[in-house]
Design an enzyme around this catalytic site. Structure first.
Site, PDB file in Angstrom:
ATOM      1  N   HIS A 144      66.584  98.782  69.308  1.00 29.85           N
ATOM      2  CA  HIS A 144      65.472  99.632  69.758  1.00 29.85           C
ATOM      3  C   HIS A 144      65.024 100.637  68.688  1.00 29.85           C
ATOM      4  O   HIS A 144      63.984 101.274  68.843  1.00 29.85           O
ATOM      5  CB  HIS A 144      65.856 100.418  71.012  1.00 29.85           C
ATOM      6  CG  HIS A 144      66.191  99.566  72.199  1.00 29.85           C
ATOM      7  ND1 HIS A 144      65.319  98.631  72.706  1.00 29.85           N
ATOM      8  CD2 HIS A 144      67.312  99.513  72.978  1.00 29.85           C
ATOM      9  CE1 HIS A 144      65.883  98.035  73.766  1.00 29.85           C
ATOM     10  NE2 HIS A 144      67.096  98.545  73.940  1.00 29.85           N
TER      11      HIS A 144
HETATM   12 ZN   LIG Z   1      70.549  96.265  76.363  1.00 26.96          ZN
END
Ligand SMILES: [Zn+2]
Length: 385
Positions: A144
């Site tokens: 992320h």
């Molecule tokens: Zn995850």
């Protein structure tokens, strides 16, 4: 044939290598954060106790210097991250701009050194794989992370750095496969328009970060398969054989990077997917023959027992070790010593979380929506050659 050639057989495949570090044993995101639990240290301890991790296959991860991280991250962000670690606090300006000092991405003692260690492993893996091979870095998979900010427990994006490093070291076409329960928004951001990076993600629909809809694609090769809660092993087998493997085989990659997040199993608190660890292991095994370079990373995984068992099994699969039905007492002792205190209660392990690595398979019906989405995505397969 000369003696020299006999001594180093160019056809021999080197054994898989495991990149780890003791830093993960002593570092935590804080007593209330999902990443308060030990993960990589459990894998190292279990693998060693089972005789699966001789010193020759273990590499202590280097810590990346900030200058090695600017292939993806901005110098301003890297400075802010280092300063936050040194000061153990952030200004409101830094919190807003860089996402540091938030509930997801808290200030903690090793908030630069720890992610810089997993990023160092990914950068090193790209170098070590220049002539092929298999590397496992369970601390990696922080998919992320964004160039200028922390995101979703990820301060740096080591999968992006791994792909860049593989490319610097001779791999051009790279397949990135992500079976974490969450969509890899940071990796997609980096390579969405790159025709030489194939990206395949299977993730739970309507779950943070809510990106990765099935219709999304850049100019590159992005295949997102959102799946409904309750995904079972039978459905994952369909996804593997009708989508992931044909796509990767057709693409003909020089390297495969597998993000093997462990949060899509029933026991994990961060998703409502209901796989057993057999589903992950099947993906790990099936991708291996499809490229000369294979890097397997970790990712999510927030139940200390299920993540430790799943990721230890990944190392067994990569080395063709038989996974015993019942663990020997020393290995059971490692799992039995884990604790998992939740915000409101202490979790207690199921008996099989201590006694075995392998879950009972969780097969079930294949839902029409899964079948239809696999068919739709598979039909978008480009003609690459
Ligand atoms: Zn995850």
């Amino acid at each position: 044939m000369t003696d020299d050639m006999q001594a180093s057989d160019p056809g021999a495949t080197p054994p898989p290598r495991f990149i780890g570090s003791e830093i993960y044993r002593h570092s935590s995101y804080g007593s209330w954060h999902p990443l308060r639990v030990p993960r990589v240290s459990t894998v190292m301890d279990l693998a060693r106790s089972l005789g699966w991790l001789p010193p020759a296959q273990f590499i202590t991860s280097p810590r990346a210097k900030p200058s090695a991280l600017t292939g993806f991250h901005t110098p301003e962000y890297l400075s802010a991250l280092q300063a936050a670690e040194a000061m153990q606090e952030v200004t409101e300006d830094v919190r807003q701009r860089h996402g540091l000092g938030t509930p997801s991405n808290p200030v903690f003692k090793e908030m630069y050194r720890r992610p810089a260690t997993s990023a160092g492993a990914s950068l090193l893996a790209g170098e070590l794989l220049n002539h092929g091979g298999v590397i496992y870095s369970p601390a990696g998979g922080t998919h992320h992370g964004l160039p200028d900010r922390a995101n979703g427990f990820c301060y740096l994006n080591d999968p992006v750095l791994a792909i860049q490093s593989l490319r610097r070291n001779g791999a051009r076409r790279i397949a990135y496969v992500d079976i974490d329960a969450h969509h890899p928004d940071g990796v997609e951001y980096a390579f969405a328009d790159d025709p030489d990076t194939l990206q395949i993600s299977v993730h739970e629909e309507n779950r943070w970060p809510r990106t990765g809809q099935i219709g999304n694609a850049g100019k590159g090769q992005v295949f997102n398969l959102p799946v409904a809660s309750g995904l079972n092993d039978t459905e994952m087998r369909l996804i593997l054989h009708d989508l992931i493997l044909p796509l990767v085989a057709d693409f003909g990659p020089d390297a495969i990077v597998l993000q093997c997040g462990a949060d899509a199993v029933t026991e994990d608190p961060q998703s409502r997917l209901t796989l057993s660890n057999n589903a992950h292991w099947a993906v790990v095994a099936a991708l291996r023959p499809l490229a000369p370079r294979y890097l397997v990373l970790g990712g999510g995984g927030y139940n200390p027992w299920s993540v430790g068992r799943l990721w230890t099994g990944v190392w067994a699969i990569l080395n063709n070790y038989d996974i015993p039905d019942v663990l020997p007492p020393t290995a059971q002792g490692i799992l039995g010593a884990l604790t998992w205190a939740g915000p409101f209660r202490q979790h207690h392990p199921e008996p099989h979380w201590i006694a075995t690595l392998r879950d009972v398979p969780r097969d079930g019906p294949i839902r029409d929506s899964v079948r239809a989405n696999v068919r739709q995505l598979a039909g978008r397969r480009a003609v690459w050659r």
